[in-house]
Design an enzyme around this catalytic site. Structure first.
Site, short mmCIF file in Angstrom:
data_model
loop_
_atom_site.label_atom_id
_atom_site.label_comp_id
_atom_site.label_asym_id
_atom_site.label_seq_id
_atom_site.Cartn_x
_atom_site.Cartn_y
_atom_site.Cartn_z
CG ASN A 8 36.94 41.95 40.29
OD1 ASN A 8 36.52 42.49 40.42
ND2 ASN A 8 38.65 42.54 39.90
NE ARG A 90 36.74 46.03 43.08
CZ ARG A 90 36.44 46.73 41.29
NH1 ARG A 90 35.81 45.96 40.79
NH2 ARG A 90 36.75 47.57 40.80
CG HIS A 179 41.47 51.80 42.15
ND1 HIS A 179 41.31 52.92 41.39
CD2 HIS A 179 40.85 51.20 41.26
CE1 HIS A 179 41.31 52.84 40.88
NE2 HIS A 179 40.56 51.32 40.55
NE ARG A 240 35.18 54.70 34.48
CZ ARG A 240 35.92 53.87 36.01
NH1 ARG A 240 36.78 54.33 36.73
NH2 ARG A 240 35.48 52.92 36.47
N GLY A 332 50.59 51.95 35.97
CA GLY A 332 51.64 52.30 37.39
C GLY A 332 53.15 51.35 37.74
CD GLU A 383 42.16 45.76 43.04
OE1 GLU A 383 40.60 46.11 43.24
OE2 GLU A 383 42.78 45.37 42.12
#
Length: 395
Positions: A8, A90, A179, A240, A332, A383
């Protein structure tokens, strides 16, 4: 047994994990931080050990990859580099060209570079990394795993914007999402935990972290997602802005006397979100500490939860209900306070959580109350394992 390296690559870091397949055994993981102004650092975790090396200079991307390969051999994580038979990368933007992970050829590499228009801060860097890995480890099968691919199942009603249709036809102006690799892993894992076929489930996956998105998953397919043409859209995030009125962009450009559109895009990407609202920090942990003293810290957290609640509510309606709500990502998985704040709004549909079960960080757990009509789970994402699986399937 085949060794697969999941990569990644960001603008200044190279995150990686080494797996043994098909056992899905993680041998090691780590990070090469190679663009620091004064020094670079590599961290390697394996077993119960962690090793770090620092360098008193910035490193080039090629240096970073060479150092990684040297560490793998030095720590005897591989006997020979030829033990690594596949590398998964990725890639953020696959546009409409790539609907699944793809073995990388010269043609594919050029297509990824061309798609950099949709993710200029990511795709071009990723292409550079892929080229170097191909040069340095030419015997490996290299696979591109696209963040946007999972969302290619969205219908036109959900991915098109209300602008002239020809802009979509000519310029690819549509929602792509992100995502997707994380959501794909979490959805499959959730189905296993619930002991139900993914093809029969309606899930809302909340990937909440520095970058945050929510995805409605029905029968294993992405129905809609909060990020849009770029990762700037949707939820309020660390830096953001998330969803805003397009007219506000031109209004602020006039008020701030900005001539270059990139200046306002930089503000919306890097100076907004939790940081912009609070004026203090983009880190929810810091904002929680400051909330009692600085009202805008609490305001930022409230706004973050508010946007999550709105998207989850809309996806409940879109899928005519849901079987499970799933939290993943750094926030999360680890912020039980934010989970509790969000879930306080969904008792009306029977999605209730146990306050004791909820006080967990970074662990896979069903936090639903015993009488909940809708399950709520915390499922740490992986991931890199999803990438390794995709590579192994294409050897």
């Amino acid at each position: 047994m085949d060794k697969i390296l999941s990569v990644n690559l960001g603008s200044s870091t190279l995150k990686w994990r080494l797996f043994e397949m098909p056992e899905e055994l993680q041998i090691a993981s780590g990070l090469v931080d190679f663009f620091d102004n004064s020094k670079a650092k590599i961290t390697v975790k394996y077993g119960d050990q962690q090793r770090e090396r620092t360098f008193d200079k910035k490193l080039s991307l090629k240096d970073a990859i060479m150092i990684l390969m040297d560490e793998l051999k030095r720590l005897k994580l591989v006997e020979h580099l030829h033990d690594i038979v596949g590398i998964g990368h990725r890639v953020v933007a696959g546009g409409e060209v790539f609907k699944a992970s793809t073995v990388i050829t010269e043609t594919v590499l050029k297509q990824i570079d061309d798609l950099g228009i949709f993710a200029p801060l990511h795709n071009h860097v990723e292409v550079g990394g892929i080229e170097l890995f191909r040069q340095l480890m030419p015997w490996t099968t290299q696979v591109a795993v696209f963040d946007s691919a999972f969302h290619q199942t969205m219908s036109e009603e959900n991915y098109l914007y209300g602008i002239p249709y020809e802009y979509y036809q000519k310029y690819g102006a549509r929602k792509y999402g992100a995502h997707g690799t994380s959501v794909r892993y979490v959805s499959k894992r959730t189905a296993k935990l619930l002991n139900k076929p993914l093809s029969n489930l309606r899930l809302i996956v909340m990937h909440l972290g520095a970058g945050s998105s929510i995805t409605a998953v029905k029968n294993g397919r992405s129905v809609d997602t909060s990020m849009g043409f770029s990762p700037l859209d949707g939820l309020i995030m660390n830096t953001r802005s998330g969803q805003i009125d397009a007219s506000l962009v031109t209004y602020l450009m006039q008020k701030l006397n900005l001539k270059d559109p990139e200046e306002i895009i930089d503000i919306l990407n890097n100076q907004s979100g939790l940081l912009g609202i609070s004026g203090l920090s983009d880190d929810q942990r810091e904002l929680k500490k400051l909330a009692e003293t600085y009202p805008r810290a609490q305001l930022a957290l409230n706004m973050y939860a508010n946007r999550v609640i709105k998207f989850v509510g809309s996806y409940l309606a879109l899928m005519d209900g849901v079987d499970a709500l799933v939290f993943t990502g750094g926030v999360g998985e680890n912020s039980f306070e934010m989970r509790a704040q969000i879930m306080g709004s969904f008792g009306y549909v029977g999605a209730t959580i146990d306050s004791v079960k909820n006080k967990v960080m970074g662990k896979e757990i069903d936090i639903s109350t015993s009488d909940a009509k809708i399950k709520t789970l915390v499922v740490p994402t992986n991931e890199e394992l999803m990438i390794a699986r995709d590579v192994y399937a294409r050897l």
